[in-house]
Design a protein around this motif. Structure first.
Motif, PDB file in Angstrom:
ATOM      1  N   TYR A   1       0.840  -1.189   0.000  1.00 55.76           N
ATOM      2  CA  TYR A   1       0.000   0.000   0.000  1.00 55.76           C
ATOM      3  C   TYR A   1       0.877   1.242   0.000  1.00 55.76           C
ATOM      4  O   TYR A   1       1.974   1.243   0.556  1.00 55.76           O
ATOM      5  CB  TYR A   1      -0.890   0.044   1.252  1.00 55.76           C
ATOM      6  CG  TYR A   1      -1.836  -1.117   1.367  1.00 55.76           C
ATOM      7  CD1 TYR A   1      -3.074  -1.088   0.756  1.00 55.76           C
ATOM      8  CD2 TYR A   1      -1.473  -2.249   2.092  1.00 55.76           C
ATOM      9  CE1 TYR A   1      -3.944  -2.163   0.869  1.00 55.76           C
ATOM     10  CE2 TYR A   1      -2.335  -3.320   2.206  1.00 55.76           C
ATOM     11  CZ  TYR A   1      -3.568  -3.276   1.588  1.00 55.76           C
ATOM     12  OH  TYR A   1      -4.417  -4.337   1.690  1.00 55.76           O
TER      13      TYR A   1
ATOM     14  N   LYS B   1       0.976   5.019   1.381  1.00 52.64           N
ATOM     15  CA  LYS B   1       0.346   5.871   2.393  1.00 52.64           C
ATOM     16  C   LYS B   1       0.183   7.272   1.822  1.00 52.64           C
ATOM     17  O   LYS B   1       1.138   7.872   1.344  1.00 52.64           O
ATOM     18  CB  LYS B   1       1.216   5.954   3.646  1.00 52.64           C
ATOM     19  CG  LYS B   1       1.335   4.675   4.399  1.00 52.64           C
ATOM     20  CD  LYS B   1       2.212   4.878   5.617  1.00 52.64           C
ATOM     21  CE  LYS B   1       2.508   3.593   6.315  1.00 52.64           C
ATOM     22  NZ  LYS B   1       3.418   3.793   7.454  1.00 52.64           N
ATOM     23  N   GLN B   2      -1.044   7.747   1.838  1.00 53.45           N
ATOM     24  CA  GLN B   2      -1.316   9.108   1.404  1.00 53.45           C
ATOM     25  C   GLN B   2      -2.220   9.746   2.453  1.00 53.45           C
ATOM     26  O   GLN B   2      -3.362   9.343   2.617  1.00 53.45           O
ATOM     27  CB  GLN B   2      -1.990   9.127   0.033  1.00 53.45           C
ATOM     28  CG  GLN B   2      -2.125  10.503  -0.542  1.00 53.45           C
ATOM     29  CD  GLN B   2      -2.607  10.452  -1.980  1.00 53.45           C
ATOM     30  OE1 GLN B   2      -3.134   9.440  -2.435  1.00 53.45           O
ATOM     31  NE2 GLN B   2      -2.443  11.537  -2.697  1.00 53.45           N
ATOM     32  N   TYR B   3      -1.653  10.696   3.165  1.00 48.91           N
ATOM     33  CA  TYR B   3      -2.313  11.311   4.306  1.00 48.91           C
ATOM     34  C   TYR B   3      -2.647  10.208   5.311  1.00 48.91           C
ATOM     35  O   TYR B   3      -1.773   9.537   5.801  1.00 48.91           O
ATOM     36  CB  TYR B   3      -3.525  12.141   3.881  1.00 48.91           C
ATOM     37  CG  TYR B   3      -3.164  13.171   2.839  1.00 48.91           C
ATOM     38  CD1 TYR B   3      -2.314  14.217   3.153  1.00 48.91           C
ATOM     39  CD2 TYR B   3      -3.620  13.069   1.533  1.00 48.91           C
ATOM     40  CE1 TYR B   3      -1.945  15.151   2.197  1.00 48.91           C
ATOM     41  CE2 TYR B   3      -3.267  13.997   0.573  1.00 48.91           C
ATOM     42  CZ  TYR B   3      -2.426  15.030   0.912  1.00 48.91           C
ATOM     43  OH  TYR B   3      -2.061  15.947  -0.033  1.00 48.91           O
ATOM     44  N   LYS B   4      -3.915   9.971   5.607  1.00 52.09           N
ATOM     45  CA  LYS B   4      -4.261   8.923   6.583  1.00 52.09           C
ATOM     46  C   LYS B   4      -4.918   7.713   5.908  1.00 52.09           C
ATOM     47  O   LYS B   4      -5.501   6.865   6.581  1.00 52.09           O
ATOM     48  CB  LYS B   4      -5.186   9.478   7.654  1.00 52.09           C
ATOM     49  CG  LYS B   4      -4.491  10.496   8.536  1.00 52.09           C
ATOM     50  CD  LYS B   4      -5.379  10.933   9.661  1.00 52.09           C
ATOM     51  CE  LYS B   4      -4.625  11.913  10.540  1.00 52.09           C
ATOM     52  NZ  LYS B   4      -5.397  12.323  11.699  1.00 52.09           N
ATOM     53  N   THR B   5      -4.825   7.635   4.598  1.00 56.23           N
ATOM     54  CA  THR B   5      -5.437   6.518   3.883  1.00 56.23           C
ATOM     55  C   THR B   5      -4.367   5.650   3.236  1.00 56.23           C
ATOM     56  O   THR B   5      -3.245   6.095   2.990  1.00 56.23           O
ATOM     57  CB  THR B   5      -6.402   7.022   2.785  1.00 56.23           C
ATOM     58  OG1 THR B   5      -5.639   7.788   1.856  1.00 56.23           O
ATOM     59  CG2 THR B   5      -7.513   7.870   3.367  1.00 56.23           C
ATOM     60  N   LEU B   6      -4.733   4.421   2.965  1.00 56.72           N
ATOM     61  CA  LEU B   6      -3.845   3.483   2.274  1.00 56.72           C
ATOM     62  C   LEU B   6      -4.402   3.208   0.888  1.00 56.72           C
ATOM     63  O   LEU B   6      -5.569   2.826   0.745  1.00 56.72           O
ATOM     64  CB  LEU B   6      -3.732   2.170   3.057  1.00 56.72           C
ATOM     65  CG  LEU B   6      -3.077   2.244   4.425  1.00 56.72           C
ATOM     66  CD1 LEU B   6      -3.119   0.875   5.093  1.00 56.72           C
ATOM     67  CD2 LEU B   6      -1.650   2.726   4.314  1.00 56.72           C
ATOM     68  N   ILE B   7      -3.582   3.395  -0.115  1.00 56.22           N
ATOM     69  CA  ILE B   7      -3.972   3.136  -1.499  1.00 56.22           C
ATOM     70  C   ILE B   7      -3.264   1.872  -1.941  1.00 56.22           C
ATOM     71  O   ILE B   7      -2.042   1.772  -1.879  1.00 56.22           O
ATOM     72  CB  ILE B   7      -3.592   4.324  -2.408  1.00 56.22           C
ATOM     73  CG1 ILE B   7      -4.314   5.579  -1.932  1.00 56.22           C
ATOM     74  CG2 ILE B   7      -3.910   4.008  -3.859  1.00 56.22           C
ATOM     75  CD1 ILE B   7      -3.836   6.854  -2.591  1.00 56.22           C
ATOM     76  N   SER B   8      -4.038   0.898  -2.389  1.00 56.74           N
ATOM     77  CA  SER B   8      -3.479  -0.402  -2.743  1.00 56.74           C
ATOM     78  C   SER B   8      -2.604  -0.308  -3.992  1.00 56.74           C
ATOM     79  O   SER B   8      -2.995   0.276  -5.005  1.00 56.74           O
ATOM     80  CB  SER B   8      -4.596  -1.406  -2.983  1.00 56.74           C
ATOM     81  OG  SER B   8      -4.044  -2.636  -3.393  1.00 56.74           O
TER      82      SER B   8
END
Length: 144
Positions: free
Chosen positions: A104, A106-113
């Motif tokens: 993943y 990490k972008q800000y507080k989200t995880l992008i697969s």
């Protein structure tokens, strides 16, 4: 006539200087590693090698292999130490061939697969990253 060690060191230096190895990121370190290896080789080992083998050995190939090894090692360390990449490992106790690693960004507080990779027999995140192919590893390095 020069001794075998000196011939080897001269051929190694010539292979390093006369080819475009300076464009490879870890070529200087590879050259220094091989030079140290040859300097530390005991005299008895040099005597066992024939002069024909010393003169015909492909030093350029050995330099490239060592430089690629060092680059892969550096890329693995960059991925493992990166704060921009999260790695999750799915382990199966009774069916290790089904193990998977999920990557993943990490972008800000989200995880992008970024995708998942089958990693049979991998039990740690380090082993999962080492199981990646060169292309997969280079793609991950884009997000470091």
């Amino acid at each position: 006539m020069k001794n075998k060690k000196q011939i080897t060191l001269n051929n190694l230096k010539e292979a390093y200087e006369n080819n475009l190895l300076t464009l490879v990121r870890h070529s200087l370190q590879a050259y220094q590693d091989l030079k140290n290896k040859y300097n530390e080789t005991p005299r008895e080992d040099w005597e066992r090698v024939s002069i024909e083998d010393v003169e015909t050995f492909d030093h350029l190939r050995s330099l490239l292999i060592r430089a690629e090894y060092l680059e892969r090692k550096s890329d693995i360390n960059n991925v493992l130490e990166s704060e921009n990449i999260a790695i999750k490992l799915e382990r199966h106790q009774y069916a290790p061939e089904m193990n998977k690693a999920y990557f993943y960004r990490k972008q800000y507080k989200t995880l992008i697969s970024l995708g998942n990779v089958s990693t049979p027999q991998a039990t740690t995140i380090g082993e999962a990253v080492e199981a990646l192919t060169g292309t997969q590893l280079k793609n991950l390095c884009l997000y470091v």
